[in-house]
Design a protein around this motif. Structure first.
Motif, short mmCIF file in Angstrom:
data_model
loop_
_atom_site.label_atom_id
_atom_site.label_comp_id
_atom_site.label_asym_id
_atom_site.label_seq_id
_atom_site.Cartn_x
_atom_site.Cartn_y
_atom_site.Cartn_z
N GLN A 46 -6.38 -15.02 3.06
CA GLN A 46 -7.19 -14.44 4.06
C GLN A 46 -6.67 -13.53 5.12
O GLN A 46 -7.06 -12.80 5.65
CB GLN A 46 -8.20 -15.96 4.74
CG GLN A 46 -8.70 -15.41 5.91
CD GLN A 46 -10.23 -14.57 5.82
OE1 GLN A 46 -10.57 -14.28 4.86
NE2 GLN A 46 -10.66 -14.03 7.05
N LEU A 47 -5.32 -13.94 5.51
CA LEU A 47 -4.67 -13.58 6.55
C LEU A 47 -3.64 -12.74 6.11
O LEU A 47 -2.48 -12.62 6.69
CB LEU A 47 -4.13 -14.59 7.49
CG LEU A 47 -5.28 -15.07 8.21
CD1 LEU A 47 -4.68 -16.04 9.22
CD2 LEU A 47 -5.93 -14.03 9.06
N GLY A 48 -3.48 -12.28 4.92
CA GLY A 48 -2.43 -11.39 4.29
C GLY A 48 -0.82 -11.73 4.48
O GLY A 48 -0.88 -13.14 3.98
N THR A 49 -0.26 -11.19 5.36
CA THR A 49 1.30 -11.51 5.60
C THR A 49 1.62 -12.55 6.58
O THR A 49 2.58 -12.95 6.99
CB THR A 49 2.22 -10.20 5.76
OG1 THR A 49 1.48 -9.77 6.67
CG2 THR A 49 2.08 -9.40 4.55
N HIS A 109 -5.81 -5.66 4.46
CA HIS A 109 -5.97 -4.40 5.17
C HIS A 109 -4.48 -3.51 5.17
O HIS A 109 -4.72 -2.33 5.10
CB HIS A 109 -5.96 -4.68 6.70
CG HIS A 109 -7.13 -5.40 6.81
ND1 HIS A 109 -8.70 -4.72 6.83
CD2 HIS A 109 -7.72 -6.70 7.26
CE1 HIS A 109 -9.41 -5.72 6.98
NE2 HIS A 109 -8.98 -6.76 7.23
N SER A 110 -3.59 -4.32 4.75
CA SER A 110 -2.33 -3.50 4.43
C SER A 110 -2.57 -2.59 2.97
O SER A 110 -2.09 -1.50 3.21
CB SER A 110 -1.00 -4.45 4.16
OG SER A 110 -0.82 -5.07 5.33
N PHE A 111 -3.28 -3.23 2.35
CA PHE A 111 -3.19 -2.56 0.94
C PHE A 111 -4.25 -1.52 1.20
O PHE A 111 -4.01 -0.65 0.48
CB PHE A 111 -3.92 -3.52 0.11
CG PHE A 111 -4.24 -3.20 -1.29
CD1 PHE A 111 -3.22 -3.24 -2.32
CD2 PHE A 111 -5.69 -2.77 -1.68
CE1 PHE A 111 -3.59 -2.91 -3.76
CE2 PHE A 111 -5.79 -2.24 -3.15
CZ PHE A 111 -4.75 -2.43 -4.02
N GLU A 112 -5.35 -1.69 1.95
CA GLU A 112 -6.16 -0.67 2.25
C GLU A 112 -5.58 0.68 2.85
O GLU A 112 -5.62 1.84 2.61
CB GLU A 112 -7.30 -0.97 3.09
CG GLU A 112 -8.09 -2.24 2.31
CD GLU A 112 -9.49 -2.46 3.31
OE1 GLU A 112 -10.38 -1.40 3.70
OE2 GLU A 112 -9.54 -3.41 3.70
N LYS A 113 -4.57 0.52 3.96
CA LYS A 113 -4.01 1.64 4.43
C LYS A 113 -3.35 2.47 3.46
O LYS A 113 -3.20 3.78 3.41
CB LYS A 113 -3.29 0.92 5.61
CG LYS A 113 -3.81 0.34 6.79
CD LYS A 113 -2.92 -0.27 7.75
CE LYS A 113 -3.53 -0.75 8.81
NZ LYS A 113 -2.61 -1.49 9.68
N ALA A 240 6.45 -8.03 8.52
CA ALA A 240 6.02 -7.96 7.10
C ALA A 240 5.22 -7.19 6.31
O ALA A 240 5.49 -6.69 5.35
CB ALA A 240 5.70 -9.39 6.94
N GLU A 241 4.01 -6.76 7.41
CA GLU A 241 3.20 -5.63 6.92
C GLU A 241 3.85 -4.34 6.66
O GLU A 241 3.58 -3.70 5.85
CB GLU A 241 2.01 -5.68 7.94
CG GLU A 241 0.90 -6.71 8.02
CD GLU A 241 -0.14 -6.58 8.83
OE1 GLU A 241 -0.02 -5.76 9.89
OE2 GLU A 241 -0.75 -7.55 8.71
N VAL A 242 4.63 -3.96 7.74
CA VAL A 242 5.32 -2.80 7.45
C VAL A 242 6.29 -2.62 6.16
O VAL A 242 6.42 -1.44 5.51
CB VAL A 242 6.41 -2.70 8.96
CG1 VAL A 242 7.27 -1.73 8.62
CG2 VAL A 242 5.38 -2.63 10.17
N ILE A 243 6.88 -3.85 5.95
CA ILE A 243 7.72 -3.70 4.78
C ILE A 243 6.97 -3.65 3.55
O ILE A 243 7.11 -2.91 2.43
CB ILE A 243 8.88 -4.88 4.70
CG1 ILE A 243 9.78 -4.88 5.90
CG2 ILE A 243 9.44 -4.99 3.32
CD1 ILE A 243 10.48 -6.18 5.94
N LEU A 244 5.59 -4.45 3.54
CA LEU A 244 4.97 -4.30 2.52
C LEU A 244 4.27 -2.91 2.22
O LEU A 244 4.24 -2.45 0.94
CB LEU A 244 3.55 -5.34 2.64
CG LEU A 244 2.54 -5.04 1.63
CD1 LEU A 244 2.88 -5.80 0.44
CD2 LEU A 244 1.39 -6.15 2.27
N SER A 245 3.96 -2.36 3.26
CA SER A 245 3.50 -0.97 3.34
C SER A 245 4.67 0.14 2.68
O SER A 245 4.21 0.81 1.69
CB SER A 245 2.82 -0.48 4.31
OG SER A 245 1.88 -1.09 4.94
N LYS A 246 5.78 -0.15 2.88
CA LYS A 246 6.86 0.60 2.62
C LYS A 246 7.24 0.52 1.02
O LYS A 246 7.44 1.31 0.22
CB LYS A 246 8.08 0.58 3.55
CG LYS A 246 7.67 1.14 4.92
CD LYS A 246 7.52 2.53 4.89
CE LYS A 246 7.07 3.05 6.31
NZ LYS A 246 6.70 4.25 6.40
#
Length: 434
Positions: A46-49, A109-113, A240-246
């Motif tokens: 539900q809350l990603g990272t 949402h990280s995936f969507e971006k 964590a979201e930044v690293i995931l996106s990168k």
């Protein structure tokens, strides 16, 4: 399983830590829960990272979707006492509540971006496409799946139903505030949901709330405000979201350059190329993403290897507060110094911004306009919430934005042969943070 006019002969009950029990009496809802597309939500957090910050935040979209359904079921029961509710409308409402998040991808949402996808669009595709969910919905009539999809798209004719699942105070927000607060172990998201449901009344286009229940609505608004800044926008989670996106951006760039992966990103190819089919999307979940990240720790590409190791082992970026006006002054020099010491600024120098508008009054014609929360006054008239509540008036229409600059302090500290450059970078970062 036996049924009686669309009802289960024996009510099914899910034990739930937030609502105590989730009750299922309709054959349609029970069958929807059993579909492969809905069961897939067990494999998407539900809350990603957020679990890297709050270790209890391991709950899933499956938990949340059942919770939204249960709140909607209670809303419908309460509103039935004040209005006539056709059976099909009731089932459209419950189905939309249950299925509203079925299109979420891994890490949401990280995936969507990164992939420029829209979970609501995928939700509609799942509801209307060649899926088990669609086949179950079709048992209610050929037009029924589109009605459910229209509620999620906010184009359904009955605006009251739309407001119950998508407005400034709806079943979705009620559940995720209570559920996320429970699993993160914080008290910010708590509010008196039972009181809100008791004072809810059907309006012409949206639900309204009795004036006597205004303080319960205030409590809800403030809970939402606190949850966003204390939990959802927590700087460690954002790191964590930044690293995931990168990681995903790096894999996408390598694939475009013809890089020979040790483990070919088979599941990502069509996504990177914007050709992913519905079936491929349904098969994608967080277990697959994490498998690739584990394997990519062994890749030859140093950036992909490092970023995956950071995400898996929680070696996150540090951060400083970021002033956007200062960014333009120091950014070119920061990037030059990064390149001099061999760090790619595209992956190791990241500004992340978060913003939230806790409550807004009606602004017709504006982008992303929000319908206000209306109070039902003793004389039968309606008053917009912020006109009656001093607390809500103080935060109405005020968007709060937070900027942070993320960087790998450990890699900077290891640059022994670039002492002057490293020191200058740290000075600039300190200057950026004020």
């Amino acid at each position: 399983m036996e049924y009686d006019d669309g009802q289960l002969t024996e009510e099914k009950v899910f034990k739930d830590p937030v609502h105590r029990y989730i009750h299922v009496r309709d054959e349609l809802i029970w069958k929807l829960i059993g579909t492969r597309e809905f069961q897939r939500l067990r494999r998407i957090r539900q809350l990603g990272t957020t679990y890297v910050t709050f270790h209890g935040a391991e709950h899933t979209r499956f938990n949340h979707s059942l919770g939204v359904y249960e709140i909607m079921r209670r809303m419908v029961e309460n509103l039935e006492k004040k209005m006539t509710w056709e059976e099909e409308e009731r089932l459209v409402c419950l189905s939309a509540a249950l299925l509203h998040d079925v299109g979420h991808g891994p890490f949401s949402h990280s995936f969507e971006k990164v992939f420029e996808t829209d979970h609501e669009e995928w939700t509609r595709r799942i509801i209307l496409g060649d899926t088990e969910i669609n086949r179950v919905l079709l048992t209610m009539g050929d037009a029924f799946p589109k009605k459910v999809a229209d509620v999620i798209a906010k184009t359904y004719d009955n605006k009251l139903i739309v407001s119950l699942i998508s407005s400034q105070i709806d079943a979705d927000r009620m559940d995720y505030l209570l559920r996320d607060a429970f699993y993160t172990g914080v008290s910010y998201g708590q509010f008196d949901m039972e009181r809100l449901l008791r004072v809810m009344r059907p309006g012409e286009d949206q639900a309204v709330f009795k004036h006597s229940g205004m303080h319960a609505v205030e409590d809800y608004i403030l809970s939402r405000y606190q949850m966003y800044w204390q939990v959802y926008f927590h700087p460690v989670t954002r790191s964590a979201e930044v690293i995931l996106s990168k990681i995903l951006n790096r894999a996408k760039a390598l694939l475009a350059d013809g890089y020979a992966f040790r483990l070919d990103p088979y599941h990502f190819r069509s996504l990177f190329q914007s050709t992913m089919t519905l079936e491929e999307y349904i098969r994608l979940d967080e277990s697959i993403i994490m498998y690739y990240f584990q394997e990519w720790i062994q890749e030859k590409d140093a950036i992909l290897r490092d970023l995956c190791g950071r995400f898996i082992d929680r070696h996150l970026f540090k951060y400083v507060e970021c002033d956007p006006s200062e960014q333009l002054k120091i950014w070119p020099e920061l990037k030059r110094l990064y390149n001099e010491i061999g760090l790619d600024p595209d992956y190791y120098l990241v500004i992340d911004s978060s913003s939230d508008l806790p409550y807004d009054f009606y602004r017709p014609g504006e982008k992303d306009e929000r319908m206000p929360i209306n109070l039902l006054m003793p004389d039968g008239s309606l008053r917009e919430l912020s006109q009656e509540s001093d607390i809500v008036e103080a935060i109405s229409g005020k968007k709060r934005t937070d900027h942070k600059l993320y960087f790998p302090y450990d890699l900077l500290a290891d640059q022994r042969e670039y002492k002057e450059e490293k020191q200058r970078i740290l000075e600039l970062l300190h200057q950026q943070g004020g």
